[in-house]
Design an enzyme around this catalytic site. Structure first.
Site, PDB file in Angstrom:
ATOM      1  CG  ASP A   1      -2.162   0.638   0.934  1.00 32.67           C
ATOM      2  OD1 ASP A   1      -2.353   1.885   0.344  1.00 32.67           O
ATOM      3  OD2 ASP A   1      -3.310  -0.184   1.135  1.00 32.67           O
TER       4      ASP A   1
ATOM      5  CB  SER B   1      -9.164   0.271  -1.548  1.00 36.23           C
ATOM      6  OG  SER B   1      -8.610   0.246  -2.527  1.00 36.23           O
TER       7      SER B   1
ATOM      8  CG  HIS C   1      -5.239   3.865  -0.040  1.00 29.49           C
ATOM      9  ND1 HIS C   1      -4.821   2.805  -0.355  1.00 29.49           N
ATOM     10  CD2 HIS C   1      -6.682   3.467  -0.949  1.00 29.49           C
ATOM     11  CE1 HIS C   1      -5.337   1.354  -0.955  1.00 29.49           C
ATOM     12  NE2 HIS C   1      -7.010   1.731  -1.220  1.00 29.49           N
TER      13      HIS C   1
END
Ligand SMILES: *[C@@H]1O[C@H](CO)[C@@H](O)[C@H](O)[C@H]1NC(C)=O
Ligand SMILES: *[C@@H]1O[C@H](CO)[C@@H](O)[C@H](O)[C@H]1NC(C)=O
Ligand SMILES: *[C@@H]1O[C@H](CO)[C@@H](O)[C@H](O)[C@H]1NC(C)=O
Ligand SMILES: *[C@@H]1O[C@H](CO)[C@@H](O)[C@H](O)[C@H]1NC(C)=O
Ligand SMILES: *[C@@H]1O[C@H](CO)[C@@H](O)[C@H](O)[C@H]1NC(C)=O
Ligand SMILES: *[C@@H]1O[C@H](CO)[C@@H](O)[C@H](O)[C@H]1NC(C)=O
Ligand SMILES: *[C@@H]1O[C@H](CO)[C@@H](O)[C@H](O)[C@H]1NC(C)=O
Length: 757
Positions: free
Chosen positions: A160, A538, A214
C-alpha cells in the site's frame, strides 16, 4: 494527472471516476508516468518486468539472493551501463526475474539471452472502523475474537501507500513478540515494535511514511487495535471504540505506492519481499484493468504466494455497476466486492409540504434546521456552476454527473449566497451514496429517486416563499435496512481474465468506512483528523484480510484455497431483513456482483467442509486456458509443464462456486469436499434453483467418519425450462449438516461457452 496527490479523499475519487468514465479514470498504458524524473522516458526507455529461468546451477554464490541478483544483472551486461545499476528490483521469491528500464533495442538484446522467458512493460495501477466489527458479528471477549485471541500471532502484510506508525491504532502495548519464523525488519528510520514488525519501501524514497492516507486506512481496517472514542468529524463510532478485524495480529507494511501513484514493478518487489519475510496473508487494495493472467504481475506473484500457503486478498475494483469490470480475477486470488453497512450519517431533507427524504452528509450542522429556506432548482443550470437568479439565502438543488459531488459546485453556491445544497446522486448509483467531506456549506446527498421528487417540488409553485425546505441533521443512525447492499461502484463479473470462474468471490463493507488516518494528511478544510471516512473495494479488502488472519490463526495448516473456501461457503446470501442481498438499485444482486455472499467471520473459522485446490489443479487450469508458455510465466517457480498435469476446464476446477453454460442439455461438474468439521458428520444436499433450472446432485448425501476425509460428488445442471431470451439463471447448492451449512452459488450463464469447460 496526479489525482491522488490532490487530497486524501481523492483515493475514493480516483477509482470512482473510473466508474462513470473509464477512459478518464483508467490511466492508459504508457500515459501519465511518474511525474518526478525517476521514470521519465530517455530515448523511449520504459520499465519492463522481465521473467527469466532460475539461475543455472553453476552460478553459485555465498547466498541465494546474491546469486539471483548476479544472474539478473548478467542479462543487462553489454547493453549500455553496468547491469548492476540498471536492475531496479531483483525478484527471487514469488518469481524469477527482475525489473529494469529498457529501450526497445535493449529489450531485444535481453530477450536473445539464454534463460529469458518473457517480458512485459509495467503498468501503473490504482489504489483502488468502528461499526464494521459489530456489523460483522465480532464482539470483544466472545466468539471468534475470543477463540482466536483476536488473531494474535498472525502476520498480515500490506502492499500500500505506507503507514502512519504513530497512530494509536498501531501501538504495541500488551502485544507478544513476533513469531520466531518472522524474517522481516523495519527500514530506518521506522522502528519496529511488537505490532508493526516489518516496514520497507519499494518506491525509492527510503521511508514508509504514508503521505496519501490509503495505507493507514486499510491497515487500521484489517488489524487496528482498539481505540476509544474514535470518530471523524464528530461522526462514526458514536463515541464508541474503533478496531480492525484482527486487532491482535502483527503488521508488515510494504510501501509500493506514493502520492505519484503505484507501479507494477514496485508492487511485485513488495510481494516478493513479503512472501520471503513470512507473512501469513497479503492485502492488496490495488489493481489495474483486466489483463490476461500471464501478463498480470499481481496474478503471477499471488500464484507463488498461494503455493506457499499465503492467500492474497485483492480489491475487485471500483468500475461498477457495468458488467465485466473486475480487476484481480485469478482463481487463486480472493477477490473482494464492496457493500454497504447498516449505518447512515443522516441529513434528512424536509420539504415545506412536510415530505421527508433521508439524505446523508458528513458535515452535520444541528442549528441549520431551526429555519426553513426557499428551495431553488433550475432545469437549465442544474449542475450549479452558474445561476440564472439571485439565490441569496436559498437552498439549492444540484444534479451531479459523478458519484461524489464536485467541490466546485458547492463553492459556486456559496459564492452566490446560497445557504445549503441538496445534491442529487448520479442516477447509475441508485441507493449508493458515496459520502465526501464538504466543510463549507450545509448539504445533503440524496438518491436520484428522492432527488427527482425534491426537484419536482422545487419547480412547482411560483412564489419563492411557497416551496421551502430545510435539512435535519440527525447524526449517526445504525440498524439501517436493508444492509448490506452492493455498492454501485463495486466492479462486476463475469470475469474476463478467468472466464467460467465466479468472480468476485466475496463481499465485505466498503461504503463510507471509518478507519485510521494519518493526522499529517489533511482531510478537507483546516482541521486534521486521526480517522477518516472513505469508500471503495480498497476498504472492503482489508476487512477480508483481517478475517483471513483469524482463520489462519485458528487453522495454521490450511492451504490458501481451503481458507478461501471457508470464507466463501460460510458467507451470508441474505441481508438484515432476511431477503437475498440486493444491489444498488435494490434488486436482487447477481453473484457477479456479490460473489458467494457477505463475509461472516464467526462461521468462516468453522466451515465444516472445504473445497481445496492444489498447485497442480491451478496449473491444469492455466494449461487449458492459456497454454504452456503461460504456465511457465505464471508458475515458473513450480517447475511444471503442461504434459505433467491434467488439463482442468474452468467449470471443473474445484472452486467453491459453480458456473456452467445456460443450455437445455445437462452439464455436469465434479467437486470434492474435505471434512474439516467433526469426524462423524453427515451432510445432505439442498438445492435452491429458480424455475426453469434443474440441478441434480449425485450422491445427495455425504457421510464422513474422519477429519480430512474427502468425498466427490457430481452436480448436473440443465436449463430445459429457460426461455430463449434468458441470459442467466442463478441458484445455490448447500451441504447441510447438524451444525454447518456449506453454500456455493450456482450460475448458469448463456455467455459461457463450452470451450474451456
Ligand atoms: C473464551 O475462550 C476460552 C478458551 O479459549 C473459553 O474457555 C471461554 O469459554 C471463552 N469465552 C467466551 C465468552 O466465549
Ligand atoms: C536511500 O538510502 C540509501 C542507503 O542508505 C541511499 O544511498 C539513498 O541515497 C537513499 N535514497 C533516498 C531517495 O533518500
Ligand atoms: C439578492 O437578494 C438579496 C436578498 O434577497 C438582496 O439583499 C441582494 O441585494 C440581491 N442581490 C442582487 C444582486 O440582486
Ligand atoms: C402557496 O401556498 C399557499 C398556502 O400554503 C397555497 O394556498 C397556494 O396554493 C400556494 N401557491 C402555489 C402556486 O403553490
Ligand atoms: C431524528 O432522530 C430522532 C431521535 O433519534 C427521531 O425521533 C426523529 O424522527 C429523527 N428525525 C428525522 C428527520 O429523521
Ligand atoms: C524441474 O523438473 C525437471 C523434470 O521434472 C527436473 O529434471 C529438474 O531438475 C527440475 N528443476 C528444478 C530447478 O527443480
Ligand atoms: C466426474 O466424476 C465421475 C465419477 O467419478 C466420472 O465418471 C466423470 O468422468 C467425472 N467428470 C469429469 C468432468 O471429470
Amino acid at each position: 494527472m496526479d489525482r491522488m496527490a490532490v487530497s486524501p479523499a481523492v483515493c475514493a475519487i480516483v477509482f470512482l471516476v473510473a466508474a462513470t468514465c473509464p477512459v478518464l479514470g483508467y490511466v492508459p498504458q504508457g500515459a501519465a508516468r511518474r511525474s518526478a524524473g525517476a521514470r521519465r522516458s530517455h530515448g523511449g526507455a520504459r520499465t519492463y518486468i522481465v521473467l527469466v529461468e532460475p539461475p543455472p546451477a553453476g552460478l553459485q554464490h555465498a547466498d541465494d539472493e546474491a546469486a539471483h541478483r548476479l544472474w539478473h544483472e548478467s542479462f543487462l551486461r553489454g547493453s549500455g551501463g553496468g547491469g548492476r545499476r540498471r536492475v531496479r528490483h531483483s525478484y527471487t521469491s514469488v518469481l524469477s526475474g527482475f525489473a529494469a528500464r529498457l529501450t526497445g533495442g535493449e529489450l531485444a538484446a535481453v530477450s536473445r539471452k539464454p534463460g529469458f522467458v518473457r517480458a512485459f512493460p509495467e503498468r501503473r495501477v490504482q489504489l483502488m472502523t468502528t461499526r464494521t466489527p459489530a456489523f460483522l458479528g465480532l464482539e470483544p471477549g466472545r466468539g471468534v475474537w475470543n477463540a482466536t485471541s483476536y488473531g494474535e500471532g498472525a502476520i498480515i502484510g500490506f502492499l500500500d501507500t505506507g503507514i502512519d506508525e504513530k497512530h494509536p491504532s498501531f501501538r504495541d502495548e500488551g502485544m507478544p513478540l513476533p513469531p520466531a519464523r518472522w524474517k522481516g525488519a523495519c527500514q530506518p528510520p521506522v522502528r519496529c515494535n511488537n505490532k508493526l514488525i516489518g516496514a520497507a519501501s519499494f518506491v525509492g524514497d527510503n521511508t514508509t511514511t504514508d503521505d496519501v492516507g490509503h495505507g493507514t486506512h486499510t491497515t487500521g481496517t484489517a488489524a487496528g487495535r482498539f481505540v476509544e472514542g474514535a470518530s471523524a468529524f464528530g461522526l462514526g463510532a458514536g463515541g464508541g471504540t474503533a478496531a480492525g478485524m484482527a486487532p491482535g495480529a502483527h503488521l508488515a507494511v510494504y510501501k509500493v505506492c506514493d502520492a505519484q501513484g503505484c507501479f507494477e514493478s514496485d508492487l511485485l518487489a513488495g510481494m516478493d519481499a513479503a512472501v520471503k519475510d513470512g507473512v501469513d496473508v497479503l492485502s492488496v487494495s490495488l489493481g489495474g484493468v483486466s489483463t490476461p493472467l500471464d501478463k498480470d504481475p499481481i496474478a503471477i506473484g499471488a500464484f507463488a504466494a498461494a503455493s506457499k500457503g499465503v492467500l492474497v486478498v485483492c480489491a475487485g475494483g471500483n468500475s461498477g455497476p457495468l458488467p465485466s469490470t473486475l480487476s484481480n480475477e485469478a482463481p487463486w486470488i480472493l477477490t473482494v466486492a464492496a457493500g454497504s453497512v447498516d449505518r447512515s450519517f443522516r441529513a434528512t431533507v424536509r420539504l415545506g409540504d412536510g415530505e421527508m427524504f433521508e439524505g446523508e452528509s458528513l458535515t452535520q450542522d444541528k442549528h441549520f434546521s431551526s429555519m426553513v429556506y426557499p428551495l431553488y432548482y433550475s432545469q437549465g443550470m442544474n449542475y450549479c456552476d452558474f445561476f440564472d437568479a439571485n439565490i441569496t439565502g436559498m437552498m439549492v438543488v444540484c444534479d451531479t454527473e459523478t458519484p461524489v459531488p464536485p467541490m466546485s459546485s458547492i463553492e459556486a453556491v456559496r459564492e452566490a449566497g446560497g445557504v445549503g445544497v441538496v445534491f442529487i446522486n448520479e442516477p447509475d448509483f441508485g441507493y449508493t451514496i458515496v459520502l465526501e467531506k464538504y466543510y463549507n456549506l450545509p448539504m445533503s446527498q440524496v438518491t436520484a429517486v428522492d432527488g427527482t421528487k425534491i426537484m419536482g417540488y422545487a419547480m412547482k409553485g411560483s412564489s419563492r416563499t411557497n416551496h421551502t425546505a430545510t435539512i435535519v441533521f440527525n447524526s449517526t443512525v445504525v440498524g439501517v435496512k436493508p444492509a448490506p447492499t452492493v455498492a454501485a461502484f463495486s466492479s462486476r463479473g463475469p470475469s474476463v481474465a478467468s472466464p467460467g470462474v465466479l468472480k468476485p468471490d466475496i463481499m465485505a463493507p466498503g461504503l463510507n468506512i471509518l478507519a485510521a488516518w494519518p493526522s499529517l494528511v489533511p482531510v478537507e478544510g483546516p482541521e486534521s483528523y486521526s480517522f477518516n471516512i472513505i469508500s471503495g473495494t480498497s476498504m472492503a479488502t482489508p476487512h477480508v484480510t483481517g478475517i483471513v488472519a483469524l482463520v489462519k490463526k485458528a487453522h495454521p495448516d490450511w492451504s490458501a484455497a481451503a481458507i478461501k473456501s471457508a470464507i466463501m461457503t460460510s458467507s451470508s446470501a441474505v441481508d438484515n431483513e432476511g431477503n437475498l442481498i440486493m444491489d444498488e438499485e435494490h434488486q436482487t444482486a447477481s453473484s457477479y456482483a456479490v460473489g458467494a455472499g457477505h463475509v461472516v467471520p464467526a462461521k468462516a473459522v468453522d466451515p465444516g467442509l472445504v473445497y481445496d485446490i492444489g498447485v497442480h489443479d491451478y496449473a491444469g487450469y492455466i494449461c487449458k486456458l492459456l497454454g504452456e508458455a503461460a504456465l511457465k510465466a505464471i508458475a515458473g517457480s513450480a517447475n511444471l509443464t503442461c504434459a505433467e498435469v491434467e488439463p482442468v476446464g474452468a467449470a471443473q476446477l474445484n472452486y467453491p462456486a459453480i458456473v456452467v453454460p445456460l443450455r437445455a442439455e445437462p452439464f455436469a461438474v465434479n467437486r470434492t469436499v474435505t471434512n474439516v468439521g467433526p469426524a462423524r458428520s453427515s451432510y445432505t444436499a439442498k438445492v435452491d434453483a429458480p424455475k426453469g433450472l434443474t440441478v441434480k446432485v449425485e450422491p445427495a448425501e455425504l457421510e464422513f467418519t474422519e477429519v480430512k476425509e474427502r468425498k466427490t460428488f457430481t452436480v448436473t445442471v440443465s436449463a430445459a425450462g429457460a426461455s430463449d431470451e434468458q441470459k442467466i439463471a442463478e441458484g445455490s447448492l448447500s451441504w447441510v449438516s447438524q451444525d454447518h451449512v456449506v453454500r456455493s452459488p450456482i450460475v448458469a450463464d448463456s455467455g459461457i461457452t463450452l470451450m474451456g469447460c
